[in-house]
Motif scaffolding. Structure first.
Motif, PDB file in Angstrom:
ATOM      1  N   GLY A  89      56.470 150.297  76.901  1.00 56.75           N
ATOM      2  CA  GLY A  89      57.574 149.952  76.007  1.00 56.75           C
ATOM      3  C   GLY A  89      58.495 148.908  76.628  1.00 56.75           C
ATOM      4  O   GLY A  89      58.885 147.929  75.984  1.00 56.75           O
ATOM      5  N   ARG A  90      58.843 149.120  77.896  1.00 55.80           N
ATOM      6  CA  ARG A  90      59.732 148.174  78.595  1.00 55.80           C
ATOM      7  C   ARG A  90      59.056 146.813  78.755  1.00 55.80           C
ATOM      8  O   ARG A  90      59.675 145.766  78.615  1.00 55.80           O
ATOM      9  CB  ARG A  90      60.123 148.734  79.974  1.00 55.80           C
ATOM     10  N   LEU A  91      57.771 146.860  79.044  1.00 53.08           N
ATOM     11  CA  LEU A  91      57.030 145.608  79.233  1.00 53.08           C
ATOM     12  C   LEU A  91      56.951 144.834  77.920  1.00 53.08           C
ATOM     13  O   LEU A  91      57.184 143.613  77.888  1.00 53.08           O
ATOM     14  CB  LEU A  91      55.621 145.940  79.745  1.00 53.08           C
ATOM     15  N   ASN A  92      56.652 145.546  76.838  1.00 56.51           N
ATOM     16  CA  ASN A  92      56.574 144.882  75.526  1.00 56.51           C
ATOM     17  C   ASN A  92      57.909 144.260  75.144  1.00 56.51           C
ATOM     18  O   ASN A  92      57.952 143.195  74.540  1.00 56.51           O
ATOM     19  CB  ASN A  92      56.128 145.879  74.447  1.00 56.51           C
ATOM     20  N   ALA A  93      59.005 144.933  75.506  1.00 51.08           N
ATOM     21  CA  ALA A  93      60.330 144.389  75.181  1.00 51.08           C
ATOM     22  C   ALA A  93      60.546 143.058  75.909  1.00 51.08           C
ATOM     23  O   ALA A  93      61.121 142.117  75.349  1.00 51.08           O
ATOM     24  CB  ALA A  93      61.413 145.396  75.558  1.00 51.08           C
ATOM     25  N   VAL A  94      60.078 142.972  77.152  1.00 53.72           N
ATOM     26  CA  VAL A  94      60.211 141.712  77.912  1.00 53.72           C
ATOM     27  C   VAL A  94      59.365 140.626  77.255  1.00 53.72           C
ATOM     28  O   VAL A  94      59.825 139.502  77.026  1.00 53.72           O
ATOM     29  CB  VAL A  94      59.788 141.920  79.390  1.00 53.72           C
ATOM     30  N   VAL A  95      58.118 140.976  76.920  1.00 46.10           N
ATOM     31  CA  VAL A  95      57.218 140.005  76.272  1.00 46.10           C
ATOM     32  C   VAL A  95      57.834 139.529  74.951  1.00 46.10           C
ATOM     33  O   VAL A  95      57.874 138.327  74.667  1.00 46.10           O
ATOM     34  CB  VAL A  95      55.820 140.630  76.042  1.00 46.10           C
ATOM     35  N   ASP A  96      58.339 140.493  74.167  1.00 46.21           N
ATOM     36  CA  ASP A  96      58.900 140.133  72.852  1.00 46.21           C
ATOM     37  C   ASP A  96      60.108 139.216  73.002  1.00 46.21           C
ATOM     38  O   ASP A  96      60.272 138.267  72.234  1.00 46.21           O
ATOM     39  CB  ASP A  96      59.306 141.397  72.076  1.00 46.21           C
ATOM     40  N   SER A  97      60.965 139.494  73.990  1.00 46.75           N
ATOM     41  CA  SER A  97      62.167 138.658  74.121  1.00 46.75           C
ATOM     42  C   SER A  97      61.774 137.250  74.572  1.00 46.75           C
ATOM     43  O   SER A  97      62.412 136.267  74.181  1.00 46.75           O
ATOM     44  CB  SER A  97      63.205 139.294  75.048  1.00 46.75           C
TER      45      SER A  97
ATOM     46  N   ALA B 103      56.850 143.551  86.073  1.00 44.72           N
ATOM     47  CA  ALA B 103      57.627 142.650  85.216  1.00 44.72           C
ATOM     48  C   ALA B 103      58.405 143.388  84.129  1.00 44.72           C
ATOM     49  O   ALA B 103      59.004 142.749  83.270  1.00 44.72           O
ATOM     50  CB  ALA B 103      56.689 141.622  84.580  1.00 44.72           C
ATOM     51  N   SER B 104      58.422 144.723  84.166  1.00 48.42           N
ATOM     52  CA  SER B 104      59.090 145.457  83.086  1.00 48.42           C
ATOM     53  C   SER B 104      60.589 145.615  83.307  1.00 48.42           C
ATOM     54  O   SER B 104      61.299 146.058  82.410  1.00 48.42           O
ATOM     55  CB  SER B 104      58.435 146.834  82.921  1.00 48.42           C
ATOM     56  N   SER B 105      61.083 145.278  84.501  1.00 48.78           N
ATOM     57  CA  SER B 105      62.528 145.387  84.757  1.00 48.78           C
ATOM     58  C   SER B 105      62.897 144.563  85.989  1.00 48.78           C
ATOM     59  O   SER B 105      62.026 144.012  86.666  1.00 48.78           O
ATOM     60  CB  SER B 105      62.939 146.865  84.959  1.00 48.78           C
ATOM     61  N   GLY B 106      64.180 144.480  86.244  1.00 50.83           N
ATOM     62  CA  GLY B 106      64.699 143.936  87.505  1.00 50.83           C
ATOM     63  C   GLY B 106      64.243 142.528  87.843  1.00 50.83           C
ATOM     64  O   GLY B 106      64.261 141.619  86.994  1.00 50.83           O
ATOM     65  N   ILE B 107      63.836 142.350  89.080  1.00 49.45           N
ATOM     66  CA  ILE B 107      63.472 141.022  89.596  1.00 49.45           C
ATOM     67  C   ILE B 107      62.257 140.465  88.854  1.00 49.45           C
ATOM     68  O   ILE B 107      62.201 139.277  88.533  1.00 49.45           O
ATOM     69  CB  ILE B 107      63.196 141.115  91.126  1.00 49.45           C
ATOM     70  N   GLY B 108      61.276 141.324  88.568  1.00 52.87           N
ATOM     71  CA  GLY B 108      60.076 140.861  87.862  1.00 52.87           C
ATOM     72  C   GLY B 108      60.414 140.366  86.466  1.00 52.87           C
ATOM     73  O   GLY B 108      59.939 139.309  86.028  1.00 52.87           O
ATOM     74  N   GLU B 109      61.255 141.115  85.772  1.00 56.35           N
ATOM     75  CA  GLU B 109      61.676 140.705  84.420  1.00 56.35           C
ATOM     76  C   GLU B 109      62.461 139.387  84.491  1.00 56.35           C
ATOM     77  O   GLU B 109      62.199 138.451  83.727  1.00 56.35           O
ATOM     78  CB  GLU B 109      62.538 141.799  83.778  1.00 56.35           C
TER      79      GLU B 109
ATOM     80  N   GLY C 206      58.723 131.221  74.176  1.00 56.60           N
ATOM     81  CA  GLY C 206      57.937 131.249  75.409  1.00 56.60           C
ATOM     82  C   GLY C 206      56.549 131.833  75.180  1.00 56.60           C
ATOM     83  O   GLY C 206      56.250 132.335  74.090  1.00 56.60           O
ATOM     84  N   THR C 207      55.722 131.774  76.218  1.00 52.10           N
ATOM     85  CA  THR C 207      54.340 132.253  76.132  1.00 52.10           C
ATOM     86  C   THR C 207      54.137 133.380  77.142  1.00 52.10           C
ATOM     87  O   THR C 207      54.241 133.147  78.356  1.00 52.10           O
ATOM     88  CB  THR C 207      53.351 131.104  76.449  1.00 52.10           C
ATOM     89  N   ALA C 208      53.881 134.584  76.630  1.00 53.29           N
ATOM     90  CA  ALA C 208      53.689 135.723  77.542  1.00 53.29           C
ATOM     91  C   ALA C 208      52.801 136.780  76.907  1.00 53.29           C
ATOM     92  O   ALA C 208      52.847 137.007  75.695  1.00 53.29           O
ATOM     93  CB  ALA C 208      55.043 136.340  77.897  1.00 53.29           C
ATOM     94  N   THR C 209      51.997 137.397  77.757  1.00 54.85           N
ATOM     95  CA  THR C 209      51.151 138.522  77.365  1.00 54.85           C
ATOM     96  C   THR C 209      51.476 139.676  78.301  1.00 54.85           C
ATOM     97  O   THR C 209      51.684 139.453  79.498  1.00 54.85           O
ATOM     98  CB  THR C 209      49.656 138.167  77.573  1.00 54.85           C
ATOM     99  N   GLY C 210      51.515 140.892  77.762  1.00 51.73           N
ATOM    100  CA  GLY C 210      51.785 142.055  78.602  1.00 51.73           C
ATOM    101  C   GLY C 210      50.566 142.953  78.716  1.00 51.73           C
ATOM    102  O   GLY C 210      49.810 143.102  77.759  1.00 51.73           O
TER     103      GLY C 210
ATOM    104  N   ALA D  52      59.415 131.508  82.103  1.00 49.11           N
ATOM    105  CA  ALA D  52      59.087 131.211  80.695  1.00 49.11           C
ATOM    106  C   ALA D  52      59.981 130.090  80.176  1.00 49.11           C
ATOM    107  O   ALA D  52      59.525 129.193  79.471  1.00 49.11           O
ATOM    108  CB  ALA D  52      59.257 132.463  79.841  1.00 49.11           C
ATOM    109  N   GLU D  53      61.260 130.134  80.568  1.00 44.25           N
ATOM    110  CA  GLU D  53      62.188 129.070  80.130  1.00 44.25           C
ATOM    111  C   GLU D  53      61.772 127.710  80.672  1.00 44.25           C
ATOM    112  O   GLU D  53      62.073 126.677  80.089  1.00 44.25           O
ATOM    113  CB  GLU D  53      63.620 129.402  80.577  1.00 44.25           C
ATOM    114  N   LYS D  54      61.061 127.732  81.797  1.00 43.58           N
ATOM    115  CA  LYS D  54      60.592 126.469  82.396  1.00 43.58           C
ATOM    116  C   LYS D  54      59.201 126.100  81.901  1.00 43.58           C
ATOM    117  O   LYS D  54      58.558 125.195  82.444  1.00 43.58           O
ATOM    118  CB  LYS D  54      60.562 126.598  83.924  1.00 43.58           C
ATOM    119  N   GLY D  55      58.674 126.852  80.944  1.00 41.74           N
ATOM    120  CA  GLY D  55      57.408 126.453  80.321  1.00 41.74           C
ATOM    121  C   GLY D  55      56.152 127.037  80.934  1.00 41.74           C
ATOM    122  O   GLY D  55      55.039 126.582  80.634  1.00 41.74           O
ATOM    123  N   ALA D  56      56.293 128.084  81.785  1.00 41.97           N
ATOM    124  CA  ALA D  56      55.095 128.738  82.321  1.00 41.97           C
ATOM    125  C   ALA D  56      54.449 129.608  81.245  1.00 41.97           C
ATOM    126  O   ALA D  56      55.118 130.054  80.310  1.00 41.97           O
ATOM    127  CB  ALA D  56      55.474 129.603  83.522  1.00 41.97           C
TER     128      ALA D  56
END
Ligand code: NDP
Length: 245
Positions: free
Chosen positions: A41-49, A14-20, A55-59, A27-31
């Motif tokens: 670092g890349r993963l945290n950036a996705v979680v932070d955004s 989930a840190s880039s590309g299709i996973g991100e 949205g609700t996300a843990t990395g 997340a926009e749909k409420g998952a």
């Protein structure tokens, strides 16, 4: 539970590309998301955004080739959100090469990431899904699982294995679980040609830049499979750019 809102969804790679893109879309749909990859670092950036937009996300730093890491991913979903509804096994590596280059470390990485990594996810999530009496596997293969093109022999073989494992799992999953194969064609991500030799990488990125579809096209295909009502299993989706032969 149908739809996407409120579902607890774990995504590997989930840190880039299709996973991100899939993480952002869901997340926009409420998952509620548990995201895994190796680059913290890349993963945290996705979680932070995602969290910055409400949205609700843990990395979690996860290497899918390690069985324990997938166990940790599912345990985190259970401890944080009390359940796991979907595991999206997306982590992958596209370091393709002609056989004569003997890039055996890359061959091993593709086998370990796509086959062992997928099995590690099944091993971690299946008991959880059985206990819950519900759950969905979404496994990301490739159009290479359907047609092999040089120099993608090893990559295509591992993605064909993803397809076969997914169908085998679907047949054994019974009436309560859902099992979905999503096979993208050329998608505009940094992973295309990454780790390949310079000539192959240049050819692939040139083709990508000419015809690839955006990763959100794959994300919405994954979302479509997830949002179907319980009892409806979208077993297989192939999504490719119209320009792809
Ligand atoms: P990216 O390189 O952008 O994404 C790959 C993701 O997988 C990254 O987040 C990477 O994160 C992660 N990853 C790789 N190895 C591991 C590992 N051992 N453990 C955990 N995570 C890992 O490329 P794409 O988004 O394009 O690829 C995603 C999936 O889509 C892959 O399975 C790929 O084969 C498939 N695909 C892609 C196509 C395309 O044209 N782009 C076409 C068809 C299929 P990190 O390095 O941080 O661990």
């Amino acid at each position: 539970m149908s739809g996407i809102h409120g579902k607890v969804i774990a995504i590997t790679g989930a840190s880039s590309g299709i996973g991100e893109a899939t993480a952002v879309y869901l997340a926009e749909k409420g998952a509620r998301l548990v995201l895994g990859a190796r680059r913290e670092g890349r993963l945290n950036a996705v979680v932070d955004s995602i969290t910055a937009k409400g949205g609700t996300a843990t990395g979690l730093v996860v290497d899918v080739t390690r069985r324990e890491d997938l166990q940790r991913l599912t345990r985190t979903a259970l401890s944080q959100y009390g359940r796991l509804d979907v595991l999206v096994s997306n982590a992958g590596t596209m370091a393709v090469s002609p056989f004569d280059e003997l890039r055996q470390d890359d061959w091993d990485a593709m086998v370990a990431t796509h086959i062992t990594g997928l099995l590690n996810g099944i091993g971690a999530a299946l008991p959880v899904f059985r206990r819950q009496g519900s759950g969905q596997f979404v496994n990301v293969a490739s159009t290479a699982a359907y047609v092999v093109k040089s120099p993608q022999g090893v990559y295509a073989a591992t993605k064909a294995a993803v397809k076969v494992l997914t169908e085998g799992l679907r047949q054994e999953s019974g009436p309560d679980l859902r099992v979905t194969l999503v096979s993208p064609g050329f998608t505009n991500t940094e992973g295309v040609g990454k780790g390949a030799g310079p000539e192959v990488a240049a050819a692939l990125t040139e083709q990508r830049d000419a015809i690839a579809m955006p990763p959100c096209a794959v994300a919405s295909a994954i979302g479509y499979a997830i949002e179907q009502p319980e009892g409806v299993d979208v077993s297989e989706i192939v999504v490719r750019p119209t320009a792809q032969a």
